[in-house]
Structure formats: structure tokens, C-alpha cells
Motif scaffolding. Structure first.
Motif, PDB file in Angstrom:
ATOM      1  N   ASP A 184     -12.793  34.919  12.709  1.00  0.00           N
ATOM      2  CA  ASP A 184     -12.942  35.656  11.456  1.00  0.00           C
ATOM      3  C   ASP A 184     -13.730  36.897  11.879  1.00  0.00           C
ATOM      4  O   ASP A 184     -14.950  36.832  12.038  1.00  0.00           O
ATOM      5  CB  ASP A 184     -13.720  34.823  10.430  1.00  0.00           C
ATOM      6  N   GLU A 227     -13.379  29.637   9.576  1.00  0.00           N
ATOM      7  CA  GLU A 227     -14.731  29.598   9.011  1.00  0.00           C
ATOM      8  C   GLU A 227     -15.347  28.199   9.053  1.00  0.00           C
ATOM      9  O   GLU A 227     -16.440  28.006   9.592  1.00  0.00           O
ATOM     10  CB  GLU A 227     -14.698  30.128   7.568  1.00  0.00           C
ATOM     11  N   ASP A 287     -16.900  38.655   8.525  1.00  0.00           N
ATOM     12  CA  ASP A 287     -17.132  37.700   7.441  1.00  0.00           C
ATOM     13  C   ASP A 287     -18.128  38.291   6.443  1.00  0.00           C
ATOM     14  O   ASP A 287     -19.163  38.831   6.840  1.00  0.00           O
ATOM     15  CB  ASP A 287     -17.701  36.398   8.016  1.00  0.00           C
ATOM     16  N   GLY A 288     -17.771  38.180   5.160  1.00  0.00           N
ATOM     17  CA  GLY A 288     -18.643  38.729   4.113  1.00  0.00           C
ATOM     18  C   GLY A 288     -18.309  40.177   3.837  1.00  0.00           C
ATOM     19  O   GLY A 288     -19.185  40.983   3.518  1.00  0.00           O
ATOM     20  N   GLU A 327      -8.083  35.623  11.205  1.00  0.00           N
ATOM     21  CA  GLU A 327      -7.943  35.639   9.744  1.00  0.00           C
ATOM     22  C   GLU A 327      -7.160  36.867   9.278  1.00  0.00           C
ATOM     23  O   GLU A 327      -6.476  36.831   8.269  1.00  0.00           O
ATOM     24  CB  GLU A 327      -9.354  35.656   9.149  1.00  0.00           C
ATOM     25  N   ARG A 376     -11.584  29.298   4.899  1.00  0.00           N
ATOM     26  CA  ARG A 376     -10.517  28.911   5.793  1.00  0.00           C
ATOM     27  C   ARG A 376     -11.005  27.879   6.806  1.00  0.00           C
ATOM     28  O   ARG A 376     -12.034  28.066   7.460  1.00  0.00           O
ATOM     29  CB  ARG A 376      -9.952  30.140   6.506  1.00  0.00           C
TER      30      ARG A 376
HETATM   31 MN    MN Z   1     -15.031  34.968   6.197  1.00  0.00          MN
END
Ligand code: MN
Ligand code: AHG
Ligand code: MN
Length: 334
Positions: free
Chosen positions: A117, A280, A120-121, A93, A276
């Protein structure tokens, strides 16, 4: 041996024969991810102590601010996979384009590509709330020994051979599937070993939690608005509880254990939503289906979608079977 005493390393070896024609390559790859997870976990846990909070001052290809830890996690994962010479390509990503590994080496026999990814977050990093890493593994479709191409990455999710996530929460867990159910491993930080703590994870068929960024409500399609109103209605086992962490990994993990639905719909501001497909939605969809749940774009199965670009976005509805089906019903009506 009780499952609680089984380590991830032992589990990987025991289950290697589940893959037809297995040469141990996928097992080695999962081992490399296990190592990368520990490295990133170490970095995440230092956040606040050393200078890794905040933005890195750059934006990624999707125009989002990159956090320092985004960049660090990306580097650590890519480096670990490269060092072990275990994959022929990586897409992330945080990278504009895919990375081809050892493409000059004609003897290079690695079959697998990994999509990640790395963090994430990321909006949760600075406030000490759970974040995660998501990974997805495919067999390349072009011949081994040749450089990977975009086609190796643009495969529908149903072609995944493995997928999983790491959640850096109150404890650190690695949860993954190779198409034979979903298993969760908890890190014992004192000795740096993952133990099988959650064998055969399953979404309850019904749930009482809905997770969506309701701040965007006004921009949602009518079907989504109607479903949210349904969740809030006083009737039967409703109203449901609303829980939204803002980290897909964490919201998914809670919903899988307790029963719930995660939604990132399209909106009048973002026609394809935000999440995505490759980094994701597909890996989470594979996990969801392997855990008796569902994942849909509102109308069709996520894993059937043929991707057309690396950083493609898609609306996402994922979780307990009956809840996802109900949400789809509302969307079909409007
Ligand atoms: Mn993410
Ligand atoms: P990332 O940090 O990798 O960019 O992903 C964040 C994603 C997802 O994890 C989360 O559920 C969602 O974006 C939150 O978006 P909003 O802040 O728009 O709700
Ligand atoms: Mn990310």
C-alpha cells in the motif's frame, strides 16, 4: 554499541542469519525497501512546495480517487524494486493486477513477492497529517524461474516472511518484522540514515485508546456498537480515550506505543469493511502478533484467512491483546 547508534543497514546484516537457508536475498530486499522509503519520504516532504497535492484525476480499481502522491509513491516503490531486480513480482493497492518481473528470463532466481500500500491515509496528504507506506513479503509458491501467478500473491498472512511500514510523521520511521519481534528505525534526515530507535516494540497488553470512525456508528453491527459503548462507560479504568487519525499506519503506530485498539468493522454500507486484506490487514496483523498484540476480523485470526482475490477487503480489529479479545467477546454475543 548502543542501539541508538546502530543503523538499519548494520541491523539487517547482523540479523541475516535469523533466516534458515538464508542467501541474503531477503536482506537485499529489505535494503531496497529502505531506499524506496527514503525516496518517498523526500517526495512526501515536498508536498505543498511542488505541485503534488490534490487528486491525479483518476480512480483506482477500488473506485477511489487517486491522489497525486498515491501515484508518485506507487511509481517510486515499484521502480526501486524493479531496478534492483530483487523480487519476482509486485502487487499494489494502486495497480489493477499484479506485476510480474523478468518473467521472460529463465535464469531469474528471485524467490520473493512484495505487496504494497504505497501511500496509506491519503486523505491526510493535503492537510499535512501523517501518512504511511505498508509492505508485505512472501516466498513465491510456484517454481523459481517461471512467471509468477496469482497464487503466489493469494497466500494467507501466516505465510509472510516479513512485513512493515514507513510512517511519514513528525519524524520518519521504518518499522518491520521478519518474525523475530518488531523493531523501529528513525530517519536522520540530515544524513539520510535510519537508526534503531525503538528496539523490540511491544503492544501493552491493556490499552486505553480506541480508534474507529465513529461517523459510521449507525451502520455498525450491534456487537461493535456495544463494544464502543463499553469503551465509553464510566467504570474501572474507563471511559477510554478516542483517537482516530484516518491513517491505519499512524493509528496503529500510536496504539502500539501507548496501548489501544484500531477497528474498521463491516457496516450496513460495506459488508466487508474497507481495509484490504493483502495490502493493509495482513502486514499489520503480522506486526501486531510479533509485538504481543492481536489482529482479528471480529471472529477469527486475520492471518488464517485464505484470500480469494487481490483487492479483497476484510473487517479489521487490531491492537492490545485484552482489548481485541474484549471486542471479539462483544461480537460473539450479538
Ligand atoms: Mn491504506
Ligand atoms: P488508503 O489511503 O491507502 O486508501 O487507506 C486509508 C484507510 C486507512 O488507512 C484508514 O484508517 C481508513 O482508510 C480511513 O477510512 P475512513 O475515512 O472511512 O475512516
Ligand atoms: Mn493507499
Amino acid at each position: 554499541m548502543s542501539s541508538k547508534n546502530k543503523t538499519l543497514g548494520e541491523f539487517i546484516i547482523e540479523n541475516q542469519t535469523e533466516f534458515r537457508y538464508s542467501t541474503g536475498e531477503l536482506s537485499k530486499l529489505i535494503n531496497a525497501i529502505r531506499l524506496a522509503a527514503k525516496v518517498v519520504n523526500h517526495e512526501v516532504n515536498k508536498a505543498g512546495l511542488v505541485d503534488i497535492l490534490g487528486t491525479a484525476g483518476d480512480t483506482n480499481i477500488q473506485g477511489e480517487n487517486q491522489q497525486k502522491l498515491d501515484v508518485l509513491a506507487n511509481e517510486k516503490f515499484i521502480q526501486t524494486l524493479k531496478n534492483r531486480e530483487i523480487v519476482c513480482g509486485i502487487a499494489s493497492e494502486e495497480e489493477d493486477d499484479f506485476i510480474s518481473i523478468n518473467s521472460q528470463d529463465e535464469n531469474h532466481q528471485n524467490k520473493y513477492v512484495v505487496l504494497i500500500d504505497p501511500l496509506d491515509g491519503s486523505s491526510n496528504i493535503d492537510v499535512n497529517v501523517s501518512v504511511g507506506t505498508i509492505f508485505s513479503i512472501y516466498r513465491r509458491i510456484t517454481p523459481v524461474g517461471t512467471p509468477v501467478t496469482l497464487d503466489d500473491f493469494l497466500q494467507p498472512g501466516k505465510n509472510q516472511v516479513a512485513a512493515g511500514y514507513i510512517i511519514y510523521g513528525t519524524s520518519t520511521m521504518l518499522v518491520y518484522t521478519t518474525g523475530h519481534g518488531v523493531n523501529g528505525f528513525t530517519l536522520n534526515p540530515a544524513i539520510g540514515t535510519f537508526y534503531l530507535s525503538h528496539p523490540n516494540m511491544q503492544f501493552p497488553e491493556d490499552g486505553k485508546i480506541y480508534s474507529v470512525n465513529e461517523g459510521n456508528y449507525i451502520h455498525f453491527p450491534q456487537g461493535v456498537k456495544d463494544y464502543i459503548k463499553y469503551c465509553q462507560k464510566e467504570e474501572g479504568d474507563r471511559p477510554y480515550t478516542s483517537r482516530y487519525i484516518g491513517s491505519l499506519v499512524s493509528d496503529f503506530h500510536r496504539n502500539m506505543i501507548k496501548g489501544g485498539i484500531y477497528m474498521y468493522p463491516k457496516s450496513s454500507k460495506a459488508q466487508k469493511g474497507k481495509l484490504r486484506l493483502l495490502y493493509e490487514c495482513n502486514p499489520m496483523a503480522f506486526l501486531a502478533e510479533q509485538a504481543n498484540g492481536l489482529a482479528s476480523d471480529g471472529h477469527q485470526r486475520i492471518m488464517e484467512i485464505q484470500p480469494t482475490e487481490l483487492h479483497e477487503r476484510v473487517p479489521f480489529f487490531c491492537g492490545s491483546k485484552n482489548m481485541v479479545e474484549k471486542a471479539e467477546e462483544f461480537m460473539a454475543k450479538s
